[in-house]
Scaffold this active site. Structure first.
Site, PDB file in Angstrom:
ATOM      1  CG  ASP A  14      -2.086   0.955   1.098  1.00 14.03           C
ATOM      2  OD1 ASP A  14      -2.327   1.451  -0.014  1.00 14.03           O
ATOM      3  OD2 ASP A  14      -2.756   1.211   2.118  1.00 14.03           O
ATOM      4  NE  ARG A  18      -1.320   6.658   1.256  1.00 12.14           N
ATOM      5  CZ  ARG A  18      -1.426   5.737   2.194  1.00 12.14           C
ATOM      6  NH1 ARG A  18      -1.202   6.066   3.455  1.00 12.14           N
ATOM      7  NH2 ARG A  18      -1.756   4.505   1.888  1.00 12.14           N
ATOM      8  CG  HIS A  31      -0.426   2.241  -9.342  1.00 18.97           C
ATOM      9  ND1 HIS A  31      -0.609   1.861  -8.030  1.00 18.97           N
ATOM     10  CD2 HIS A  31      -1.506   3.012  -9.673  1.00 18.97           C
ATOM     11  CE1 HIS A  31      -1.765   2.377  -7.596  1.00 18.97           C
ATOM     12  NE2 HIS A  31      -2.309   3.081  -8.557  1.00 18.97           N
ATOM     13  CD1 TRP A  64     -13.432  -4.752  -8.965  1.00 15.76           C
ATOM     14  CD2 TRP A  64     -12.768  -4.012 -10.974  1.00 15.76           C
ATOM     15  NE1 TRP A  64     -12.872  -5.813  -9.640  1.00 15.76           N
ATOM     16  CE2 TRP A  64     -12.455  -5.386 -10.878  1.00 15.76           C
ATOM     17  CE3 TRP A  64     -12.435  -3.327 -12.149  1.00 15.76           C
ATOM     18  CZ2 TRP A  64     -11.825  -6.084 -11.904  1.00 15.76           C
ATOM     19  CZ3 TRP A  64     -11.809  -4.029 -13.176  1.00 15.76           C
ATOM     20  CH2 TRP A  64     -11.513  -5.385 -13.046  1.00 15.76           C
ATOM     21  NE  ARG A  66      -7.574   2.210  -5.559  1.00 18.08           N
ATOM     22  CZ  ARG A  66      -6.362   2.237  -5.038  1.00 18.08           C
ATOM     23  NH1 ARG A  66      -5.332   2.543  -5.782  1.00 18.08           N
ATOM     24  NH2 ARG A  66      -6.189   1.956  -3.774  1.00 18.08           N
ATOM     25  CG  LEU A 126       8.766 -17.514  -3.400  1.00 17.87           C
ATOM     26  CD1 LEU A 126       8.866 -17.572  -1.873  1.00 17.87           C
ATOM     27  CD2 LEU A 126       9.140 -16.109  -3.877  1.00 17.87           C
ATOM     28  NE  ARG A 175      -2.953  -1.373   4.387  1.00 20.43           N
ATOM     29  CZ  ARG A 175      -4.211  -1.439   3.987  1.00 20.43           C
ATOM     30  NH1 ARG A 175      -5.012  -2.336   4.507  1.00 20.43           N
ATOM     31  NH2 ARG A 175      -4.682  -0.618   3.066  1.00 20.43           N
ATOM     32  CD  GLU A 194       2.970 -13.052  15.997  1.00 22.94           C
ATOM     33  OE1 GLU A 194       3.128 -11.890  16.434  1.00 22.94           O
ATOM     34  OE2 GLU A 194       2.393 -13.957  16.632  1.00 22.94           O
TER      35      GLU A 194
HETATM   36  C1  IPE Z   1      -5.595  -2.578  -0.207  1.00 24.44           C
HETATM   37  O1  IPE Z   1      -5.210  -1.263  -0.359  1.00 24.44           O
HETATM   38  C2  IPE Z   1      -5.525  -3.288  -1.520  1.00 24.44           C
HETATM   39  C3  IPE Z   1      -4.199  -3.417  -2.085  1.00 24.44           C
HETATM   40  C4  IPE Z   1      -3.069  -3.070  -1.553  1.00 24.44           C
HETATM   41  C5  IPE Z   1      -4.166  -4.037  -3.380  1.00 24.44           C
HETATM   42  P1  IPE Z   1      -6.271  -0.076  -0.535  1.00 24.44           P
HETATM   43  O2  IPE Z   1      -5.476   1.162  -0.605  1.00 24.44           O
HETATM   44  O3  IPE Z   1      -7.172  -0.370  -1.665  1.00 24.44           O
HETATM   45  O4  IPE Z   1      -7.111  -0.178   0.829  1.00 24.44           O
HETATM   46  P2  IPE Z   1      -7.912   0.922   1.613  1.00 24.44           P
HETATM   47  O5  IPE Z   1      -8.879   1.542   0.657  1.00 24.44           O
HETATM   48  O6  IPE Z   1      -6.918   1.916   2.127  1.00 24.44           O
HETATM   49  O7  IPE Z   1      -8.562   0.181   2.739  1.00 24.44           O
HETATM   50  C1  IPE Z   2      -1.620   0.247  -3.365  1.00 29.52           C
HETATM   51  O1  IPE Z   2      -1.356   1.615  -3.405  1.00 29.52           O
HETATM   52  C2  IPE Z   2      -1.798  -0.328  -4.737  1.00 29.52           C
HETATM   53  C3  IPE Z   2      -3.168  -0.705  -5.091  1.00 29.52           C
HETATM   54  C4  IPE Z   2      -4.193  -0.699  -4.288  1.00 29.52           C
HETATM   55  C5  IPE Z   2      -3.380  -1.118  -6.458  1.00 29.52           C
HETATM   56  P1  IPE Z   2      -2.527   2.687  -3.393  1.00 29.52           P
HETATM   57  O2  IPE Z   2      -2.888   2.987  -4.808  1.00 29.52           O
HETATM   58  O3  IPE Z   2      -3.648   2.234  -2.538  1.00 29.52           O
HETATM   59  O4  IPE Z   2      -1.795   3.938  -2.763  1.00 29.52           O
HETATM   60  P2  IPE Z   2      -2.435   4.977  -1.725  1.00 29.52           P
HETATM   61  O5  IPE Z   2      -2.979   4.183  -0.580  1.00 29.52           O
HETATM   62  O6  IPE Z   2      -3.503   5.711  -2.459  1.00 29.52           O
HETATM   63  O7  IPE Z   2      -1.285   5.840  -1.343  1.00 29.52           O
HETATM   64 MG    MG Z   3      -4.064   2.474  -0.575  1.00 33.30          MG
END
Ligand code: IPE
Ligand code: IPE
Ligand code: MG
Length: 227
Positions: A14, A18, A31, A64, A66, A126, A175, A194
């Site tokens: 995640d 940002r 990405h 989806w 987004r 792996l 995470r 954990e």
């Molecule tokens: C969780 O991240 C999904 C992935 C990392 C693929 P999100 O960014 O979509 O989750 P929320 O919206 O912050 O909960």
């Molecule tokens: C995780 O990064 C990747 C996916 C969910 C595809 P984000 O796109 O959720 O990045 P933030 O949380 O908006 O920074």
């Molecule tokens: Mg995110």
């Protein structure tokens, strides 16, 4: 106290958006950078003595929601990235697998996914599982529904085995990006895992940080309800 063994590592990758925003870039740049990081982490896990499975959350059933341009970009990136990474899977002896509803993707992307799976199926260092169009509640509901349709009893064992992740339980979940939630990821399989939450954004995550987290995990006291 004996050291914990790490066999199955799961990561919620995640913070890509940002990361890009902080640099004044569009989210999709995050990405792209995030996708590159997966190679280093996969290499580290493939070379690690005890890690057998690496499960990475790449696209959730909720993603989806987004904007269309971002979803479209992620689909194209996944297709391109998989083709480009085939030599990486071969080099590190990693087998590519997925969990989630791949049928929700375009036929072309489904074809790429199937082809990379087939071409890496013989690797044994792996198993790298990408969670794609994955949602844990849906996974559990569908598994229960299949058992019910077959008239089978629903037990912890039968339901656990019916899930699309019949691999070993997850030992450690990481995470990135500072968020402290599961976002519908592997609710069943994380029952006794954990957890480690780091503020590092996924595109900045390194094998050095991963090693530090693993070393910390190894010394944790896992009791599983015992004493
Ligand atoms: C969780 O991240 C999904 C992935 C990392 C693929 P999100 O960014 O979509 O989750 P929320 O919206 O912050 O909960
Ligand atoms: C995780 O990064 C990747 C996916 C969910 C595809 P984000 O796109 O959720 O990045 P933030 O949380 O908006 O920074
Ligand atoms: Mg995110």
């Amino acid at each position: 106290m004996s050291k914990n063994i790490l066999r199955h590592l799961a990561i919620i990758m995640d913070g890509n958006g940002r990361w890009a925003k902080r640099r004044g870039l569009i989210r999709t740049k995050g990405h792209e950078k995030g996708a590159d990081i997966i190679r280093d982490i996969t290499q580290y896990c493939a070379e690690h003595k005890t890690i057998e499975t690496l499960t990475l959350y790449a696209f959730s059933t909720e993603n989806w929601k987004r904007p269309k341009y971002e979803v479209d970009f992620l689909m194209r990136l996944l297709d391109r990235w998989l083709k480009q990474e085939l030599p990486t899977y071969h080099r590190f002896g990693a087998r590519f697998e997925t969990i989630g509803d791949i049928e929700g993707f375009s036929p072309k992307l489904q074809e790429t996914i199937a082809s990379i799976k087939a071409q890496t199926a013989h690797h044994t260092n792996l198993i790298q599982i990408l969670a794609l169009n994955y949602g844990s509640r849906s996974e559990i509901a569908k598994a229960a529904s299949r058992l019910a349709k077959r008239g089978e009893e629903i037990t912890e064992k039968s339901l656990g085995e019916e899930l699309t992740t019949p691999y070993q339980d997850i030992d450690l979940l990481i995470r990135t990006s500072g968020e402290q939630r599961l976002s519908n990821f592997l609710l069943w399989q994380l029952s006794y895992s954990e957890f480690y939450f780091t503020k590092t954004l996924w595109p900045d995550f390194t094998t050095e940080e991963l090693e530090g987290i693993i070393n910390q995990y190894i010394d944790r006291d896992r009791r599983f309800g015992g004493v």
